[in-house]
Design an enzyme around this catalytic site. Sequence first.
Site, PDB file in Angstrom:
ATOM      1  N   LYS A 142       0.835  -1.199   0.000  1.00 40.46           N
ATOM      2  CA  LYS A 142       0.000   0.000   0.000  1.00 40.46           C
ATOM      3  C   LYS A 142       0.872   1.251   0.000  1.00 40.46           C
ATOM      4  O   LYS A 142       1.905   1.296   0.664  1.00 40.46           O
ATOM      5  CB  LYS A 142      -0.920  -0.006   1.226  1.00 40.46           C
ATOM      6  CG  LYS A 142      -2.000  -1.085   1.166  1.00 40.46           C
ATOM      7  CD  LYS A 142      -2.942  -0.983   2.339  1.00 40.46           C
ATOM      8  CE  LYS A 142      -4.072  -2.004   2.231  1.00 40.46           C
ATOM      9  NZ  LYS A 142      -5.025  -1.904   3.363  1.00 40.46           N
ATOM     10  N   HIS A 192      -6.998 -13.507   1.081  1.00 42.99           N
ATOM     11  CA  HIS A 192      -6.888 -12.924   2.425  1.00 42.99           C
ATOM     12  C   HIS A 192      -6.962 -14.001   3.495  1.00 42.99           C
ATOM     13  O   HIS A 192      -6.376 -13.859   4.570  1.00 42.99           O
ATOM     14  CB  HIS A 192      -7.976 -11.879   2.628  1.00 42.99           C
ATOM     15  CG  HIS A 192      -7.495 -10.664   3.361  1.00 42.99           C
ATOM     16  ND1 HIS A 192      -6.496  -9.841   2.883  1.00 42.99           N
ATOM     17  CD2 HIS A 192      -7.853 -10.144   4.562  1.00 42.99           C
ATOM     18  CE1 HIS A 192      -6.276  -8.871   3.737  1.00 42.99           C
ATOM     19  NE2 HIS A 192      -7.071  -9.033   4.767  1.00 42.99           N
ATOM     20  N   HIS A 248       2.173  -4.225   7.553  1.00 48.42           N
ATOM     21  CA  HIS A 248       1.258  -3.362   8.302  1.00 48.42           C
ATOM     22  C   HIS A 248       1.996  -2.119   8.783  1.00 48.42           C
ATOM     23  O   HIS A 248       3.086  -2.221   9.346  1.00 48.42           O
ATOM     24  CB  HIS A 248       0.697  -4.100   9.526  1.00 48.42           C
ATOM     25  CG  HIS A 248      -0.303  -5.158   9.177  1.00 48.42           C
ATOM     26  ND1 HIS A 248      -0.594  -6.214  10.014  1.00 48.42           N
ATOM     27  CD2 HIS A 248      -1.080  -5.326   8.080  1.00 48.42           C
ATOM     28  CE1 HIS A 248      -1.502  -6.983   9.441  1.00 48.42           C
ATOM     29  NE2 HIS A 248      -1.815  -6.468   8.277  1.00 48.42           N
ATOM     30  N   TYR A 291      -4.319 -10.790  15.069  1.00 46.00           N
ATOM     31  CA  TYR A 291      -3.929 -12.188  14.933  1.00 46.00           C
ATOM     32  C   TYR A 291      -3.595 -12.810  16.289  1.00 46.00           C
ATOM     33  O   TYR A 291      -3.667 -14.020  16.441  1.00 46.00           O
ATOM     34  CB  TYR A 291      -2.746 -12.311  13.976  1.00 46.00           C
ATOM     35  CG  TYR A 291      -3.092 -11.833  12.590  1.00 46.00           C
ATOM     36  CD1 TYR A 291      -3.949 -12.566  11.785  1.00 46.00           C
ATOM     37  CD2 TYR A 291      -2.588 -10.633  12.100  1.00 46.00           C
ATOM     38  CE1 TYR A 291      -4.292 -12.126  10.523  1.00 46.00           C
ATOM     39  CE2 TYR A 291      -2.931 -10.189  10.837  1.00 46.00           C
ATOM     40  CZ  TYR A 291      -3.785 -10.936  10.051  1.00 46.00           C
ATOM     41  OH  TYR A 291      -4.135 -10.486   8.818  1.00 46.00           O
TER      42      TYR A 291
END
Length: 306
Positions: A185, A252, A278, A287
């Site tokens: 991203k 995903h 992330h 998680y």
Amino acid sequence: MGELDAKAGRTVCGSPLARTEELIADYAEHLRLVLGRSEATIRSYSSDLQLFAQEYPTLGEFELGNLRAWLGEQVRAGAARTTMARRIAAAKGFGAWLVAQGYLEVNPAARLAAPKVGRPLPKVVAQSQMAEVIDSPASRTEETFVRDRAILELLYATGIRVSELCGINVADLDLKRNTVRVRGKGNKQRVVPFGEPAARALQTLLQSRPAAAGPEEPVFCGVRGGRIGPRQVRKIVAEAGDLHGVETLGPHGLRHSAATHMLDGGADLRVVQELLGHSSLQTTQIYTHVSIAGLTEAYKQAHPRA
């Protein structure tokens, strides 16, 4: 602020009569060129803002009362909380940009309250079942079997996003060190390691090509020979899951499973954060809840006093 140009019959930007649609297009360029947002985010924000502009087409109508009325209509139409949260984020970002550019003095969207979005625990595939999915994809030919297995191996081995996988070129692979460079991203690059099973699957894939692939060629190709797209990858993963009794499996789901299995195996949370790309550790912490949920279930089944 600008005024209405009577001679030209048009609006000068900054005037309350300026067309919001034109400003949205400029804002989209700001997201792309200055903030480096993904094309998916730009499309979503632009689409959300265009919906508002259809009802309130001029800059003077971009005010708190109209924003609340528009969002209220979305809620009554059954829009999901996640959709509402995104539309509020789009309005806030657009309003802040309008202020920074001198079109507005105050951001009216700043007072909007975003709904709390519950984050469901991701579905995790058991390690034994994951091995079956990866080893035997639902491919129709030998050529697609080699490609599909390499896709499944790499997605699970690295936890990368489907968009990142589709963007991998031959030059991004280092089969001596077993690493791959991906673009995440915001076009941020990171290097992710993978294990020997994925390395063997990738070597088999590259060796199966009729001619040596150039460094800038895609690693994964679609049915027509060009770069594979996210939709086709999702279909490959879903069909492999269906074949082995894992319903609604997607890329995903492989990412979720990879992260959870790493934490279950003792990996540090910050290591998993780096692997997944992330920007915030808080995103990765979901998680830990998955791992704790699995631990609790195992405790209930195994402990005599559970």
